[in-house]
Design a protein around this motif. Structure first.
Motif, mmCIF file in Angstrom:
data_model
loop_
_atom_site.group_PDB
_atom_site.id
_atom_site.type_symbol
_atom_site.label_atom_id
_atom_site.label_comp_id
_atom_site.label_asym_id
_atom_site.label_seq_id
_atom_site.Cartn_x
_atom_site.Cartn_y
_atom_site.Cartn_z
ATOM 1 N N ILE A 168 25.865 31.282 49.274
ATOM 2 C CA ILE A 168 26.243 30.725 50.569
ATOM 3 C C ILE A 168 25.743 29.290 50.643
ATOM 4 O O ILE A 168 24.734 28.933 50.029
ATOM 5 C CB ILE A 168 25.687 31.555 51.745
ATOM 6 N N ASP A 169 26.440 28.468 51.405
ATOM 7 C CA ASP A 169 26.143 27.041 51.406
ATOM 8 C C ASP A 169 26.240 26.484 52.825
ATOM 9 O O ASP A 169 27.301 26.537 53.452
ATOM 10 C CB ASP A 169 27.120 26.306 50.487
ATOM 11 N N ASP A 170 25.106 25.989 53.334
ATOM 12 C CA ASP A 170 25.065 25.256 54.596
ATOM 13 C C ASP A 170 25.630 26.080 55.766
ATOM 14 O O ASP A 170 26.472 25.612 56.534
ATOM 15 C CB ASP A 170 25.834 23.938 54.448
ATOM 16 N N ILE A 171 25.155 27.318 55.898
ATOM 17 C CA ILE A 171 25.602 28.201 56.985
ATOM 18 C C ILE A 171 24.811 27.878 58.249
ATOM 19 O O ILE A 171 23.590 27.812 58.228
ATOM 20 C CB ILE A 171 25.403 29.686 56.613
ATOM 21 N N ASP A 172 25.538 27.711 59.360
ATOM 22 C CA ASP A 172 24.903 27.269 60.591
ATOM 23 C C ASP A 172 25.617 27.912 61.788
ATOM 24 O O ASP A 172 26.808 27.689 61.986
ATOM 25 C CB ASP A 172 24.987 25.737 60.675
ATOM 26 N N PHE A 173 24.891 28.741 62.560
ATOM 27 C CA PHE A 173 25.458 29.301 63.798
ATOM 28 C C PHE A 173 24.337 29.849 64.664
ATOM 29 O O PHE A 173 23.197 30.003 64.216
ATOM 30 C CB PHE A 173 26.499 30.387 63.502
ATOM 31 N N LYS A 210 21.810 29.600 49.786
ATOM 32 C CA LYS A 210 21.168 30.557 48.885
ATOM 33 C C LYS A 210 21.885 30.563 47.543
ATOM 34 O O LYS A 210 23.123 30.605 47.489
ATOM 35 C CB LYS A 210 21.196 31.969 49.491
ATOM 36 N N SER A 211 21.105 30.555 46.467
ATOM 37 C CA SER A 211 21.672 30.607 45.123
ATOM 38 C C SER A 211 20.865 31.564 44.258
ATOM 39 O O SER A 211 19.749 31.945 44.594
ATOM 40 C CB SER A 211 21.670 29.207 44.489
ATOM 41 N N PHE A 212 21.475 31.955 43.132
ATOM 42 C CA PHE A 212 20.807 32.807 42.151
ATOM 43 C C PHE A 212 20.983 32.190 40.766
ATOM 44 O O PHE A 212 21.921 31.423 40.525
ATOM 45 C CB PHE A 212 21.397 34.223 42.162
ATOM 46 N N ILE A 213 20.076 32.539 39.865
ATOM 47 C CA ILE A 213 20.195 32.106 38.480
ATOM 48 C C ILE A 213 20.780 33.243 37.657
ATOM 49 O O ILE A 213 20.261 34.364 37.677
ATOM 50 C CB ILE A 213 18.832 31.684 37.890
ATOM 51 N N ASN A 214 21.866 32.963 36.944
ATOM 52 C CA ASN A 214 22.501 33.955 36.078
ATOM 53 C C ASN A 214 22.847 33.294 34.746
ATOM 54 O O ASN A 214 23.596 32.308 34.717
ATOM 55 C CB ASN A 214 23.760 34.515 36.746
ATOM 56 N N ASP A 215 22.280 33.822 33.641
ATOM 57 C CA ASP A 215 22.487 33.222 32.318
ATOM 58 C C ASP A 215 22.140 31.734 32.316
ATOM 59 O O ASP A 215 22.905 30.896 31.809
ATOM 60 C CB ASP A 215 23.941 33.421 31.858
#
Length: 260
Positions: A23-28, A11-16
């Motif tokens: 979070i990056d590549d979460i797996d469980f 998950k990412s967001f755009i800021n400026d």
């Protein structure tokens, strides 16, 4: 099949005009009847991850599967308790607990009986006619717990549920939540909790997922092998061994990140 699967979630967001990965590549996976805690430094995306699990946000990549089916929107089977209580000030305790049941079209008799049952479970039976301004912080959070459980979800998500409470109230509520989780009469038997407190995670959870600083990645999945109930183990060498181990993982990962 696991009850819940988090598969390669990013998950990412755009800021400026800049993309920031949270979070990056979460797996469980989470099995039925488990109590899972997620810990990590502030800003590592723990709450964002919880909101994605609850269908309140969509990941950029990856997916969350519940009974093997994608979670694409909020569902009655997965409910969430927030750090802030979110009670409607013009409604009583009973009316606040009944509200989501009413929204889901449950008939008046059934929702009244169910609301009263869970108000009793959180020891607020004598306050069912009170308004939020008449309640302490701990009592407000009890209302939030009753409201979430009244929907009888399979999974209860908790985002820092005790962080705004005083120490004694938080300790009491932790024990009450564990009693509710362990009560086989309740439909809700799988809990996922985000917390900053490693002690709290070790005390409450079967497993603790440890997340790095942003972008949050899983650096460990620690099984807590301490008998329940754990009230007599909180000062034991084994208990603090887990606390120190998890704390060291987070500290080491932060230091490695900052030195790059």
């Amino acid at each position: 099949m696991a009850l819940l699967e988090v598969k390669d979630v990013t998950k990412s967001f755009i800021n400026d005009n800049k993309r920031i990965y949270v979070i990056d590549d979460i797996d469980f996976k989470v099995d039925k009847d488990e109590f899972l805690a997620i810990v990590g430094p502030s800003g590592c995306g723990k709450s964002t991850l919880l909101r994605i699990i609850g269908g309140l946000e969509r990941p950029d990549m990856g997916e969350v599967l519940f009974h093997g089916k994608p979670v694409l929107a909020p569902t009655q089977e997965i409910t969430m308790i927030f750090q802030q209580f979110g009670l409607l000030p013009w409604k009583t305790v009973l009316e606040n607990v009944e509200l989501p049941l009413e929204i889901h079209g449950i008939d008046k008799k059934t929702r009244r009986e169910r609301a009263l049952r869970f108000i009793k479970d959180v020891e607020l039976e004598d306050f069912k006619g009170a308004y939020p301004y008449e309640l302490s912080g701990g009592m407000k959070q009890r209302v939030g717990i009753a409201r979430a459980l009244a929907l009888q979800p399979e999974i209860l998500l908790m985002d820092e549920p005790f962080s705004s409470l005083d120490a004694l109230t938080a300790e009491s509520l932790r024990k009450e939540v564990l009693d509710i989780w362990a009560d086989k009469i309740n439909v809700t038997d799988t809990f996922i909790m985000v917390t900053h407190s490693i002690d709290e995670a070790v005390f409450m959870a079967d497993r603790v997922i440890v997340v790095s600083c942003r972008p949050g990645r899983i650096i460990a999945d620690v099984k807590i092998d301490i008998p329940r109930p754990r009230y007599g183990h909180q000062r034991s060498k084994k208990f603090y061994g887990y606390v120190d181990k998890i704390k060291a993982m987070i500290t080491k990962k932060n230091n490695n990140h900052s030195s790059k």
